[in-house]
Design an enzyme around this catalytic site. Structure first.
Site, PDB file in Angstrom:
ATOM      1  N   HIS A 115      27.989  -6.880  48.580  1.00 57.33           N
ATOM      2  CA  HIS A 115      27.843  -8.085  49.409  1.00 57.33           C
ATOM      3  C   HIS A 115      29.204  -8.637  49.775  1.00 57.33           C
ATOM      4  O   HIS A 115      29.356  -9.804  50.100  1.00 57.33           O
ATOM      5  CB  HIS A 115      27.069  -9.169  48.675  1.00 57.33           C
ATOM      6  CG  HIS A 115      25.805  -8.673  48.073  1.00 57.33           C
ATOM      7  ND1 HIS A 115      25.750  -8.191  46.784  1.00 57.33           N
ATOM      8  CD2 HIS A 115      24.569  -8.551  48.586  1.00 57.33           C
ATOM      9  CE1 HIS A 115      24.507  -7.810  46.536  1.00 57.33           C
ATOM     10  NE2 HIS A 115      23.775  -8.003  47.604  1.00 57.33           N
ATOM     11  N   HIS A 119      21.818  -3.744  53.721  1.00 59.60           N
ATOM     12  CA  HIS A 119      22.210  -2.547  52.962  1.00 59.60           C
ATOM     13  C   HIS A 119      21.542  -1.288  53.503  1.00 59.60           C
ATOM     14  O   HIS A 119      21.455  -0.287  52.807  1.00 59.60           O
ATOM     15  CB  HIS A 119      21.836  -2.708  51.489  1.00 59.60           C
ATOM     16  CG  HIS A 119      22.357  -3.953  50.856  1.00 59.60           C
ATOM     17  ND1 HIS A 119      23.696  -4.242  50.815  1.00 59.60           N
ATOM     18  CD2 HIS A 119      21.728  -4.990  50.248  1.00 59.60           C
ATOM     19  CE1 HIS A 119      23.861  -5.415  50.194  1.00 59.60           C
ATOM     20  NE2 HIS A 119      22.687  -5.889  49.859  1.00 59.60           N
TER      21      HIS A 119
END
Lengths: 213, 333
Positions: free
Chosen positions: B219, B57
């Protein structure tokens, strides 16, 4: 091992070794299940965790089952990550806490599994049919206890536990997930077998294989 | 899989080594257990701010470690929560005696690991507050899901509470502020393409050439609905509409508008999205008092974006404007 005799640390290590080999072999299959309804890493994480467990255990095998299971639980907590790390970690930690230092009987083993499953349920706040590990573990724990209560041999009891776990894992297919990342899919989570329930069924099947004779 | 990597198993560790080398003026990186900690930690008497989550991320969270934001970040494996032992060591590394705030995104794995970490830290006598971010309106918040995911608001919360801790606010006040930021912010994201976890080697999900996924998580978890590809204008309406309706944001509100790239979307498109968002908000009488446009909470190489709105008041604006010096965000310092 004859019924009523103590289960040895070596036998428990052999069970874990079998499970580690299964996780290595099933890594891609578990990851494929997890890709369908989760984030696609369950097999990778369990394989990494069980490798770490066996490295630790082989470097210095703890003297009794409680110490062994503490090592296993802590290794899984520190190496698996995700939700599976704390959940499997808790399963083994609670299993070990319920085991006395004086050796396990089959009834004791069943009580340890039940304690481990209770720990998983408390940590994950999961109930049956939430489409989680609990759907394999709880029927397995119940089946092993029930079989021993009916006078079955340890081998037969574990075989029935493994059958119940696999049946429970298969029964997650039509369920709509209510816990974990799969729950974000809502109805779209139905039609896929839960990866956590699947790895849990492998764990119980490994035990049945270890104590089959 | 085409990626700039050596061995999939070494991606996180090798990237952290590079991050440490590139930003040695700001942070130190501990290899095992892995954490990124500000170079001058622990700061005596200051509340420590810890955040963490799976890798993939970036720049979140390691890129937000530094003065005015996070004290320490715990990176997990790609898309996998960090672990309690790791969080415990990171907590100890930034405990300046005033307690440590754990900022946790609402994912089952993160919650379970952070709960165990908080238990361990309290056993060692460190005061811990944990705040869970859950701003993703794509997920219906019901008893039957794990609840809304923590996404874009996490970045804004880390900046704002980091500023509050820097000016000496105590643990209870910083935690309360973090809860308030989470309560005042909402997010929704979308994907144009999937992403590939290095260790998995193939895309997390399949998305056709002419399809998009609305309500995607960070995700690659599928979202609300899969639709035929649409114009940026229509996509912004599909994202901003539910965000506005959920809080709800009303005419006269001042907001921070955050257009975030998912990792594979270029700035030219993000500014195009911002243009659409600014027009939409203006039409609704909502004033953009501050903005953030760029890729800050990403999903590897996924193309797509998320839109976060945070309702502001004078205090939040002051804390947002306060100096920050990190690899990912820096101004005034």
């Amino acid at each position: 091992m004859s019924d009523g005799a103590a289960i040895t640390v070596d036998e428990v290590v052999a069970w874990l070794r079998d499970f580690a080999a299964v996780m290595a072999r099933e890594k891609d299959a578990l990851t494929a299940l997890d890709s369908a309804i989760g984030d696609g890493d369950h097999g990778i994480n369990m394989d990494r965790g069980m490798r770490a467990v066996m490295e630790k255990v082989d470097a210095a095998t703890p003297a009794d089952v409680p110490a062994l299971m503490k090592t296993v639980g802590m290794a899984l907590i520190s190496k698996v990550g995700g939700a599976a790390g704390p959940l499997y970690g808790t399963l083994f930690l609670q299993f070990g806490s319920a085991a006395g230092p004086d050796g396990l009987t089959p009834d004791g083993w069943a009580a340890c599994l039940a304690a481990g499953v209770a720990g998983v349920r408390a940590r994950g706040k999961a109930e049956l049919e939430d489409k989680t590990m609990v759907d394999a573990l709880q029927p397995a724990a119940d089946a092993v206890s029930a079989a021993l209560g009916e006078g079955a041999s340890f081998a037969d009891a574990l075989a029935r536990g493994a059958d119940a776990a696999e049946e429970g894992a298969r029964a997650t297919i039509p369920l709509v997930a209510r816990k974990g990342r799969a729950s974000y899919l809502g109805e779209r989570s139905a039609g896929h077998q839960d990866p956590g329930a699947t790895s849990s069924a492998h764990l119980v099947r490994s035990a049945a294989r270890m104590w089959a004779v | 899989m085409k990626k700039l990597i050596n061995d999939p198993a070494d991606v996180v560790a090798e990237s952290l080594r590079g991050f440490a080398a590139a930003h040695a003026d700001l942070v130190r990186v501990n290899a095992d257990p892995a954490y990124v900690v500000r170079a001058d930690a622990p700061v005596k008497g200051k509340v420590g701010i810890l955040s963490g989550g799976g890798s993939g991320h970036e720049p979140m969270h390691g890129g937000f470690v530094g003065r005015g934001m996070l004290d320490v970040a715990c990176p997990g494996e790609v898309f996998t929560s960090p672990t309690p032992d790791q969080m415990l060591e990171a907590t100890k590394a930034v405990d300046g005696g005033a307690g440590v705030l754990h900022i946790v995104k609402n994912y089952t794995g993160d919650i379970l690991n952070f709960e165990m970490a908080a238990d361990l830290a309290r056993e060692e006598g460190i005061e811990i507050e944990a705040v869970i971010t859950n701003d993703d309106v794509a997920v219906q918040d019901s008893l039957y899901t794990a609840g809304r995911r923590g996404v874009g608001v996490t970045v804004l919360a880390e900046k704002i509470v980091g500023a509050a801790a820097e000016e000496g606010q105590d643990l209870a006040a910083v935690a309360e502020l973090c809860r308030r930021v989470n309560a005042e912010g909402r997010t929704m994201g979308m994907a144009l393409t999937s992403c590939t976890v290095p260790a998995a080697g193939k895309p997390t999900f399949e998305l056709g050439e002419q399809e998009m996924e609305i309500g995607i998580g960070i995700h690659g978890e599928p979202g609300r609905e899969r639709l035929p590809l649409a114009s940026a204008k229509e996509i912004v309406e599909r994202l901003a509409g539910p965000v506005i309706d959920d809080l709800p944001f009303a005419s006269g509100d001042r907001v921070l508008a955050f257009v975030n790239g998912m990792g594979g979307t270029p700035q030219i498109e993000l500014y195009l999205v911002y243009n659409e968002l600014a027009q939409l908000l203006e039409a609704r009488g909502i004033t953009i008092a501050r903005n953030l446009v760029g890729s800050y909470i990403t999903s590897l190489e996924m193309a797509g974006c998320s839109i976060t709105l945070l309702r502001l008041d004078d205090e939040l604006i002051r804390l947002w404007d306060a100096p920050v010096l990190t690899a990912g965000l820096r101004w005034g310092a």
